[in-house]
Every structure is written in structure tokens, then in C-alpha cells.
Design a protein around this motif. Sequence first.
Motif: not given
Length: 591
Positions: A178, A181-182, A185-186, A190, A401, A423
Amino acid sequence: MCGIAGEFRLDDQFADTQTVARMTAAMAPRGPDGAGLVAQGRAAFGHRRLKIIDLSEKAGQPMVDPELGLTIVFNGCIYNYPELRDELEAAGYRFFSTGDTEVVLKAFHKWGEACVERFHGMFAFAVHQRDTGRLMLARDRFGIKPLYYAETGKALRFASTLPALLKAGDIDTEIDREALHTYMTFHAVVPPPRTIIKGIRKLPPATTRTIEADGTVRDRLYWSPPYERRAEDSGLTAEDWRDRVLDALRLAVRRRMVADVPVGVLLSGGVDSSMIVGLLAEQGQKDLMTFSIGFEEAHGEKGDEFVYSDLIAERFGTDHHKIFVPGADMMTHLPEAIAAMSEPMVSYDNIGFFLLSREVSRHIKVVQSGQGADEVFGGYHWYPPLANSNDVASDYAKVFFDRSHVRLAEHLAPEWLADRDVSFELVRDHLMAQGAATPVDRALRLDSHVMLVDDPVKRVDNMTMAWGLEARVPFLDHELVELAAAIPPEHKLAHGGKGVLKEAARKVVPADVIDRPKGYFPVPQLKYIQGPFLDMVRDALTSQPARERGLFRDDYLDALFESPADHITPLRGSELWQIALLEMWLQTQRI
């Protein structure tokens, strides 16, 4: 400013002092002026010291007050500690030092966990109570000071850096899917409590955590300002807001001059750092040292903003230092900058701050810096389009993003892709929480309290502390932020962004600095990767550790290697640099 570490046993075993010593030694650059270790039964604390306030050994840490039965390790600076000390002395407390650490210790004894609400400053600390066996951890409102922790069996360990916890051993070093993923993406953010490493977490900002002797844990969020209009402000004009902002910023800058050593400024040439210089000059600071950095051009993109920093330095008569970094020099020191990161941070600024801090630390121990102004006062380009948004989460994701969940599936190997769009869920939940009046308010709150913490603020702490340099950020004075949160968005979005701040700046600095196009900390060689930089990142991503890890799809890597400049994120970042930085950081940490 320092490095703190500790172990707190949740059983009847003694804390492992050797483990704490390893963590403490790993943070030597954060505190080159002294070290200490104290153990008492189930708790052991370690400390590396950078002497800023009370340079005597009386302020050494870990600090023990046998009369009160308290032991503390503290990292940061409490700017209003003289006033708090006066209040505590009036209440009957006696002091053996003249610094802020003992003020924090006594304040905790008098006010308990609520003491943090009285602090103006940046801090992470741990306090152990001898008589109850209780431990409290605390982090400042914006997470300016880091605090990582790991739970291993019947022990809780904490430290100012993630690598220090790795040195302690017994860590689950598997990648957190997870968090990956952030990161992807973000824009490499984190958010807490996660880190990219599954076995290490971080305490959220504005949070105290109390751990009882039996292991019971209780967290308390002690600050969450409303991003809404106040009835008492309804009659204020744009000029009223301007004057309030200027007064609050004057106070914030003045607060951050408290030190027993000289304080300088990191001067980028933008309106934010220029205002800090101007306000210090206005308050009578003489021989103020200022520092700027520049890099080689690439793809026709200029690598410095010396023309503006020179203008401010000349206007206010500062003792100005310009550092120019050739591409070859930057490449030589890039591995050191990556090793200095507590977590992988993709922003090009990192190498700039690392090399700038190296130079600054040769002259001075404390600087003020302009981070936070864009997030607090609405300086980024994605805010104006959100003013009329009917779906703020989706509209924010489109502009911020780096990639969608669908595109991420084309980049990550299938086994590393989270089973849902974590995210977007995280950002949506924060944006839609109560306490923000408009879509712009929601975005400003997200950026100020989430993105800022785990990108610009973390970047500045990691890179400056790698050289034993303390950086203070007046735009994150919590009273200034509370004021800014109440300002109607139209005043912040005016004049291309940061309107109310720019109007305040006109009373302090030249218009040429205010009305210029928005600048960034440019490092063109890392945005347009080519030549030896391309060879370096290709080597990292095709190395045996990278192949064994298997984070990324081969076809994606091939496309990036073929044409790096064709893969730029919406925020003008290099996709290749983003994934290479992650892999190089993991290898640096021997993960």
C-alpha cells in the motif's frame, strides 16, 4: 536539533542498551556535538546532540530529573521556552539548565500530554515516567521533526530516522504494497503511519502516543485547525487580511531567531525566502548570512535563480554565499544524498538541499527556510481549477497524481499491485472530512497536513540534518497557519496564487521578486536523464537486487530506458527518476 532513539520493553526484561547504542550511533550526523545513553529497567534512551540552545553539558541528553522521576529525549526547538520557563518557575519548578529540553520535561510533569498544546516549535520527544512505567511519544503539529518506530516482539523501538531502526535489527523489511501504491501514485508521498518498509511505521504529526506499562496504547490528535470562515472575520477586507498575515509572519520569523548561535537564511530568490530576509533586516539583523545554490542547464532549462537571490542579498546587505554545482559533482554526491534519506524522496530538491547544507554547515548551525508557503497560502497551479469543482477528489487526482490505478497496473509487476486504489481512497477520505468549507480549502488542508509533511518538510529535515544543520520554517508557525486557514480562498488565489502573501510582501521586498514567474528548485539533469545519469539509473534498475525484487514490469522499464524525456509526470517529474530513486534507496539501505 538532534537524533533520538530508544527501546521500551512491554515485558519484564531489561531494555537492550546495545541495540539503543547502535541506533544512536547511526544518527551521528544529526548530532555531531555530543552523545548519551541512559537505561532504567524496561526503558533505554539514546541521544545525539547538536548544540543550539544552552551549549553547556547541563543541557545534555538523555535528560534525567530524579526529583520528578522523568527521563526525556528531545529533538527540535521550542521557540517560546523562555516564557514557559517563567511560568513554570512561578509554579515552583526549579531548573538546573538554561535550555528548552528541561522546559519540555517540566511542562510534561505539570500539564501531562496537554503540554504539547503550549509549545510553539518543532519537536519529537519521548518521556518515560519512573513511577508508573508509562512512556509518551509526541510529534509537532506539522511533523517537522520525524519519529519512526518498530514493534518487535515485546519491545517498542523508536528513532529519528528509519535507517537507525534498521541498524537495530529484527525488522520486517518486506516492501509495504500500500505504501508502494502511494509512492507511485501520490507523487512519492507515503503518509503515516506507513513507510515503504512494512516493519517500520511513523507517528503522525500533531499526535501524542501514550503506552502504559502493560502495553495499552492511546493516541491523541491535539491539533486540527478548521479551514472555514469565522463569523468575527466577516467584515475584513483584503487589506486587513494582508496586514494580519504580515504581522503573524513577523512574529513567526522573530520566534525562530531564538538560539545561542547565529541564524542564517536559505535564500532561493523566491518571494518566500526573500520575505524572511526582508523581515529579519526590518527587525535589525546585521551581517545576516544567506545561501543560494545553482546547477548546470539541461534541455535549455536554466539551473539557477541567482539573479533574484543576488537582488535580495544586495538590497538587504547580507553576507551572501552562492554555490554552483557542476553536473559531475552532483553525480558524485548523489549516492550520499540518497543514503541520507530516511525514506525514498523523489523531488529533485534533495540533492540541492544536501549540497547546499554541506556548504552552509561550514559557516553556521541554524537557518530559516521558506518551505510551506505554497501549501499554506495557495501557491500551486492546481488550486485555481478546483475553485468550482464538483468532485474535488477526482479533480485533485487528475492534476497531482503521477499515474492512475489503471496505469499503475501497467508499470508494477502484478504481485506488487495493491488490490484496490488505496491512494485515491486515502486522498478522497481526507478531502471529504469535515472542517473545510470549499474544494480549495479541502485541497489546501490535504497539502498542508499530509503532502507537505512527507515531501518538502521531510526533505529539508533529512538533507540539512545530514550535515548537522538545523532548519526552521516560519511559514509553518501554527498560529500563522490557523490564520491562513480562515482566509477566504479568493484572497489566496489572487495574483496567480499566494495573493494575500504577495500583497504583504510588497511592504517588505522589491516587486521584481514578487511579480516574477513562479520558480522551483531546478535540477535539470535529474528531470531530463541522459548520458552518465541514464547509465547510473539503468544499472540500478537492472542490477541483481532489482531483478530479484521484481517491482516493475520489464516492458515499462524498456520504454523508460528508450526515451526518458517522454515519460514526465503531470507535476513535471521524471518517471524514470522516480522508480530509480526507490531502487537505489532500497539498495543503499541493504534491503
